[in-house]
Write a protein that holds these residues in place. Structure first.
Motif, PDB file in Angstrom:
ATOM      1  N   ILE A 123     -93.176  82.837  18.165  1.00 22.67           N
ATOM      2  CA  ILE A 123     -93.855  81.540  18.138  1.00 22.67           C
ATOM      3  C   ILE A 123     -95.288  81.798  18.560  1.00 22.67           C
ATOM      4  CG2 ILE A 123     -93.065  81.015  20.479  1.00 22.67           C
ATOM      5  CD1 ILE A 123     -93.933  78.450  17.719  1.00 22.67           C
ATOM      6  N   GLN A 124     -96.255  81.212  17.848  1.00 16.66           N
ATOM      7  CA  GLN A 124     -97.654  81.480  18.124  1.00 16.66           C
ATOM      8  C   GLN A 124     -98.467  80.201  18.075  1.00 16.66           C
ATOM      9  OE1 GLN A 124    -100.244  83.710  15.293  1.00 16.66           O
ATOM     10  NE2 GLN A 124    -100.253  85.214  16.940  1.00 16.66           N
ATOM     11  N   TYR A 125     -99.366  80.056  19.059  1.00 16.89           N
ATOM     12  CA  TYR A 125    -100.165  78.837  19.171  1.00 16.89           C
ATOM     13  C   TYR A 125    -101.456  79.146  19.940  1.00 16.89           C
ATOM     14  CZ  TYR A 125     -97.605  79.110  23.576  1.00 16.89           C
ATOM     15  OH  TYR A 125     -97.037  79.561  24.743  1.00 16.89           O
ATOM     16  N   GLY A 126    -102.405  78.221  19.900  1.00 16.22           N
ATOM     17  CA  GLY A 126    -103.654  78.382  20.630  1.00 16.22           C
ATOM     18  C   GLY A 126    -103.527  77.882  22.054  1.00 16.22           C
ATOM     19  N   SER A 127    -104.257  78.518  22.968  1.00 13.66           N
ATOM     20  CA  SER A 127    -104.223  78.116  24.367  1.00 13.66           C
ATOM     21  C   SER A 127    -105.529  78.528  25.035  1.00 13.66           C
ATOM     22  CB  SER A 127    -103.018  78.741  25.077  1.00 13.66           C
ATOM     23  OG  SER A 127    -102.886  78.240  26.401  1.00 13.66           O
ATOM     24  N   ILE A 128    -105.611  78.288  26.339  1.00  8.06           N
ATOM     25  CA  ILE A 128    -106.773  78.644  27.134  1.00  8.06           C
ATOM     26  C   ILE A 128    -106.317  79.453  28.337  1.00  8.06           C
ATOM     27  CG2 ILE A 128    -108.690  77.781  28.544  1.00  8.06           C
ATOM     28  CD1 ILE A 128    -109.142  77.228  25.638  1.00  8.06           C
ATOM     29  N   ALA A 129    -106.917  80.626  28.550  1.00 12.28           N
ATOM     30  CA  ALA A 129    -106.664  81.419  29.749  1.00 12.28           C
ATOM     31  C   ALA A 129    -107.814  81.169  30.715  1.00 12.28           C
ATOM     32  CB  ALA A 129    -106.578  82.907  29.398  1.00 12.28           C
ATOM     33  N   THR A 130    -107.508  80.717  31.910  1.00 12.85           N
ATOM     34  CA  THR A 130    -108.540  80.368  32.881  1.00 12.85           C
ATOM     35  C   THR A 130    -108.514  81.317  34.068  1.00 12.85           C
ATOM     36  OG1 THR A 130    -107.074  78.804  34.015  1.00 12.85           O
ATOM     37  CG2 THR A 130    -108.451  77.937  32.247  1.00 12.85           C
ATOM     38  N   LYS A 186    -118.052  88.051  38.677  1.00  9.97           N
ATOM     39  CA  LYS A 186    -118.983  87.540  39.679  1.00  9.97           C
ATOM     40  C   LYS A 186    -118.403  86.349  40.438  1.00  9.97           C
ATOM     41  CE  LYS A 186    -123.090  89.123  37.173  1.00  9.97           C
ATOM     42  NZ  LYS A 186    -124.378  88.719  36.546  1.00  9.97           N
ATOM     43  N   GLY A 187    -117.137  86.035  40.158  1.00 13.10           N
ATOM     44  CA  GLY A 187    -116.475  84.951  40.871  1.00 13.10           C
ATOM     45  C   GLY A 187    -116.731  83.564  40.322  1.00 13.10           C
ATOM     46  N   LYS A 188    -117.362  83.464  39.159  1.00 18.98           N
ATOM     47  CA  LYS A 188    -117.630  82.164  38.555  1.00 18.98           C
ATOM     48  C   LYS A 188    -116.444  81.745  37.679  1.00 18.98           C
ATOM     49  CE  LYS A 188    -122.653  82.772  38.456  1.00 18.98           C
ATOM     50  NZ  LYS A 188    -123.877  82.770  37.604  1.00 18.98           N
ATOM     51  N   ASP A 189    -116.231  80.429  37.578  1.00 15.88           N
ATOM     52  CA  ASP A 189    -115.147  79.915  36.743  1.00 15.88           C
ATOM     53  C   ASP A 189    -115.321  80.377  35.297  1.00 15.88           C
ATOM     54  OD1 ASP A 189    -114.027  78.606  38.883  1.00 15.88           O
ATOM     55  OD2 ASP A 189    -114.968  76.676  38.430  1.00 15.88           O
ATOM     56  N   ALA A 190    -114.225  80.744  34.672  1.00 19.29           N
ATOM     57  CA  ALA A 190    -114.269  81.218  33.284  1.00 19.29           C
ATOM     58  C   ALA A 190    -113.045  80.712  32.542  1.00 19.29           C
ATOM     59  CB  ALA A 190    -114.320  82.740  33.236  1.00 19.29           C
ATOM     60  N   ALA A 191    -113.223  80.411  31.268  1.00 17.55           N
ATOM     61  CA  ALA A 191    -112.125  79.984  30.404  1.00 17.55           C
ATOM     62  C   ALA A 191    -112.232  80.730  29.090  1.00 17.55           C
ATOM     63  CB  ALA A 191    -112.172  78.475  30.159  1.00 17.55           C
ATOM     64  N   HIS A 192    -111.098  81.250  28.607  1.00 15.91           N
ATOM     65  CA  HIS A 192    -111.096  82.088  27.411  1.00 15.91           C
ATOM     66  C   HIS A 192    -110.105  81.529  26.388  1.00 15.91           C
ATOM     67  CE1 HIS A 192    -113.082  84.975  30.063  1.00 15.91           C
ATOM     68  NE2 HIS A 192    -112.080  84.795  30.906  1.00 15.91           N
ATOM     69  N   PRO A 193    -110.568  81.125  25.196  1.00 13.27           N
ATOM     70  CA  PRO A 193    -109.626  80.743  24.139  1.00 13.27           C
ATOM     71  C   PRO A 193    -108.783  81.956  23.747  1.00 13.27           C
ATOM     72  CG  PRO A 193    -111.851  80.012  23.619  1.00 13.27           C
ATOM     73  CD  PRO A 193    -111.963  80.971  24.768  1.00 13.27           C
ATOM     74  N   VAL A 194    -107.491  81.770  23.642  1.00 12.64           N
ATOM     75  CA  VAL A 194    -106.590  82.864  23.287  1.00 12.64           C
ATOM     76  C   VAL A 194    -105.575  82.385  22.267  1.00 12.64           C
ATOM     77  CG1 VAL A 194    -106.806  84.079  25.488  1.00 12.64           C
ATOM     78  CG2 VAL A 194    -105.024  82.333  25.203  1.00 12.64           C
ATOM     79  N   VAL A 195    -104.982  83.344  21.580  1.00 17.93           N
ATOM     80  CA  VAL A 195    -103.814  83.089  20.746  1.00 17.93           C
ATOM     81  C   VAL A 195    -102.611  83.627  21.515  1.00 17.93           C
ATOM     82  CG1 VAL A 195    -102.639  83.556  18.574  1.00 17.93           C
ATOM     83  CG2 VAL A 195    -105.120  83.211  18.621  1.00 17.93           C
ATOM     84  N   VAL A 196    -101.658  82.762  21.809  1.00 21.23           N
ATOM     85  CA  VAL A 196    -100.453  83.162  22.537  1.00 21.23           C
ATOM     86  C   VAL A 196     -99.338  83.440  21.542  1.00 21.23           C
ATOM     87  CG1 VAL A 196     -98.707  82.481  24.227  1.00 21.23           C
ATOM     88  CG2 VAL A 196    -101.092  81.785  24.542  1.00 21.23           C
ATOM     89  N   SER A 197     -98.711  84.602  21.685  1.00 22.85           N
ATOM     90  CA  SER A 197     -97.529  84.927  20.891  1.00 22.85           C
ATOM     91  C   SER A 197     -96.348  85.068  21.831  1.00 22.85           C
ATOM     92  CB  SER A 197     -97.721  86.233  20.111  1.00 22.85           C
ATOM     93  OG  SER A 197     -98.658  86.057  19.076  1.00 22.85           O
ATOM     94  N   GLY A 198     -95.275  84.369  21.522  1.00 26.34           N
ATOM     95  CA  GLY A 198     -94.059  84.482  22.317  1.00 26.34           C
ATOM     96  C   GLY A 198     -92.951  85.119  21.496  1.00 26.34           C
ATOM     97  N   PHE A 199     -92.173  86.004  22.119  1.00 27.25           N
ATOM     98  CA  PHE A 199     -91.024  86.653  21.482  1.00 27.25           C
ATOM     99  C   PHE A 199     -89.816  86.510  22.402  1.00 27.25           C
ATOM    100  CE2 PHE A 199     -94.770  88.992  20.056  1.00 27.25           C
ATOM    101  CZ  PHE A 199     -94.590  89.073  18.682  1.00 27.25           C
ATOM    102  N   GLY A 208    -100.019  70.563  18.558  1.00 31.15           N
ATOM    103  CA  GLY A 208    -101.031  71.344  17.861  1.00 31.15           C
ATOM    104  C   GLY A 208    -100.429  72.356  16.896  1.00 31.15           C
ATOM    105  N   PHE A 209    -101.306  72.989  16.145  1.00 31.24           N
ATOM    106  CA  PHE A 209    -100.919  73.941  15.100  1.00 31.24           C
ATOM    107  C   PHE A 209    -100.237  75.160  15.699  1.00 31.24           C
ATOM    108  CE2 PHE A 209    -101.541  77.460  12.216  1.00 31.24           C
ATOM    109  CZ  PHE A 209    -101.455  76.914  10.954  1.00 31.24           C
ATOM    110  N   ALA A 210     -99.138  75.573  15.070  1.00 26.95           N
ATOM    111  CA  ALA A 210     -98.424  76.785  15.484  1.00 26.95           C
ATOM    112  C   ALA A 210     -97.722  77.375  14.280  1.00 26.95           C
ATOM    113  CB  ALA A 210     -97.412  76.467  16.587  1.00 26.95           C
ATOM    114  N   GLN A 211     -97.184  78.548  14.466  1.00 25.90           N
ATOM    115  CA  GLN A 211     -96.394  79.199  13.419  1.00 25.90           C
ATOM    116  C   GLN A 211     -95.300  80.028  14.076  1.00 25.90           C
ATOM    117  OE1 GLN A 211     -99.582  80.799  11.223  1.00 25.90           O
ATOM    118  NE2 GLN A 211    -100.000  82.475  12.636  1.00 25.90           N
TER     119      GLN A 211
END
Length: 213
Positions: A61-68, A73-86, A171-174
């Protein structure tokens, strides 16, 4: 993890990249071999690279998510990712590396991990979820459905437990019954697993950059 994206037009952007080639997402990395998935965690400020000869996973199963998390440098960051589950996966000849820059007195230090190098003893994982930023691979899918809802209850693996604040269930997944990935090269932010068995584990530290690819 605090929610960064809850839906709306931002989620439509994931549909533009969620094509079968991206459905092949296969990060391997070190999982949380504790029998249950982590409820919540903050990702580190460093990506890691993974190379593998082959990954065979079931009930993708695969969908879009955010890794935070925080950057280096210790500043807040957010990364768009594609999550795949098996539901389960086997990985042949796996290499994982992460480079830590600017270590006092040493400069850059690379941690490199190798496992599953014997043909009859691959890495084995269950309930595997992968947060991936980049992927290059050759992929083959059995019984793939593109355009299903991420939170549809008929998805056998399902979205990662306690991940709903970061995942739009509509949201969109496959999904696919079987995903076979060959010549895998990828960058990832995180990996979680119910169990993660690394046969022939070898872990080394190198001064300088000595990545898997």
């Amino acid at each position: 993890m605090e929610s960064q994206v809850r839906g709306g037009t931002r989620w439509k952007r994931f549909a533009l990249v969620m094509v079968p080639s991206v459905a092949a997402t296969a990060a391997i990395g070190v999982g949380l071999a504790q029998g249950a998935l982590a409820a919540s965690f903050s990702v580190s400020g460093q990506e890691f690279k993974v190379r593998a000869d082959k990954l065979v996973g079931h009930n993708l199963i695969q969908y879009g998510s955010i890794a935070t998390g925080k950057d280096l440098k210790g500043k807040d960051a957010a990364h768009p990712v594609v999550v795949s589950g098996f539901s389960d996966a086997t990985i042949s000849n796996m290499c994982q590396s992460v480079v830590t820059p600017d270590v006092p007195f040493f400069g850059s230090i690379t941690l490199q991990l190798n496992a599953g190098t014997q043909a009859d003893k691959p890495v084995e994982a269950t309930n595997l979820y992968l947060d991936v930023a980049e992927l290059d691979t050759d992929a083959e899918f059995k019984n793939i459905d593109i355009g299903v809802a991420a939170g549809d209850p008929s998805n056998k693996t399902g979205i990662q437990p306690n991940a709903k604040p970061q995942v739009n269930p509509y949201g969109f997944a496959q999904r696919a019954e079987v995903a076979t990935l060959s010549n895998v090269k990828q960058k990832a932010w995180a990996t979680t697993a119910g169990t993660f068995k690394l046969s022939g584990l070898s872990l080394r530290l190198y001064q300088g950059s000595k990545e898997c690819y």
